[in-house]
Design a protein around this motif. Sequence first.
Motif, PDB file in Angstrom:
ATOM      1  N   LEU A 186      -0.045  44.813  -1.711  1.00  0.00           N
ATOM      2  CA  LEU A 186       0.627  44.876  -1.676  1.00  0.00           C
ATOM      3  C   LEU A 186       2.045  43.437  -1.768  1.00  0.00           C
ATOM      4  CD1 LEU A 186       2.412  47.071   0.448  1.00  0.00           C
ATOM      5  CD2 LEU A 186       3.200  45.341   1.503  1.00  0.00           C
ATOM      6  N   PHE A 187       2.825  43.643  -1.698  1.00  0.00           N
ATOM      7  CA  PHE A 187       4.065  42.016  -1.300  1.00  0.00           C
ATOM      8  C   PHE A 187       5.665  42.764  -1.277  1.00  0.00           C
ATOM      9  CE2 PHE A 187       7.115  38.996  -2.894  1.00  0.00           C
ATOM     10  CZ  PHE A 187       6.816  38.329  -2.176  1.00  0.00           C
ATOM     11  N   LEU A 188       6.383  42.188  -0.333  1.00  0.00           N
ATOM     12  CA  LEU A 188       7.206  42.203   0.205  1.00  0.00           C
ATOM     13  C   LEU A 188       8.244  41.574  -0.481  1.00  0.00           C
ATOM     14  CD1 LEU A 188       6.267  42.883   4.366  1.00  0.00           C
ATOM     15  CD2 LEU A 188       6.233  44.755   1.902  1.00  0.00           C
ATOM     16  N   PRO A 189       9.448  42.260  -1.311  1.00  0.00           N
ATOM     17  CA  PRO A 189      10.177  40.882  -1.565  1.00  0.00           C
ATOM     18  C   PRO A 189      10.968  40.163  -0.422  1.00  0.00           C
ATOM     19  CG  PRO A 189      10.749  43.253  -2.224  1.00  0.00           C
ATOM     20  CD  PRO A 189       9.794  43.046  -1.143  1.00  0.00           C
ATOM     21  N   GLU A 190      11.989  39.482  -0.615  1.00  0.00           N
ATOM     22  CA  GLU A 190      12.693  38.669  -0.068  1.00  0.00           C
ATOM     23  C   GLU A 190      14.252  39.983   0.632  1.00  0.00           C
ATOM     24  OE1 GLU A 190      13.531  35.644   1.355  1.00  0.00           O
ATOM     25  OE2 GLU A 190      11.365  35.555   0.259  1.00  0.00           O
TER      26      GLU A 190
END
Length: 149
Positions: free
Chosen positions: A55-59
């Motif tokens: 899971l990656f949280l974008p800017e």
Amino acid sequence: MALPKRILKETERLLADPAPGISATPHEDNLRYFDVIIAGPNQSPFEGGMFRLELFLPEDYPMAAPKVRFLTKIYHPNIDKLGRICLDILKDKWSPALQIRTVLLSIQALLSAPNPEDPLANDVAQHWKEDEKEAINTARSWTIQYASQ
């Protein structure tokens, strides 16, 4: 670069009060990137499996949805061979009111209730529609083969 308070708060809550069957741990070198493990829900073809996701949280999170994908192979009509997930809240139904926890619980629920009517893996969805029993058996065998610890 400092993380927004919201991400810090959500991360603290995920670590202090994890949702049942879900673990999400941020990387030390990038706190926007999480290693996720979701236990296959009981009474589903994925029961007994431990599925790894990233899971990656974008800017622009929380204005934009997190990016999530399965790293563990899974036989599911709403998850393709690359691990991408067809889930409305990861696309057009995203709202900044939602949290990482909500997303992970929704993915866990998707494992309990595959939806072949809104597929990402068309071949799997077709199998599910034509012979659900056999598709579930395939999902079980993939779970044993790829998601067993």
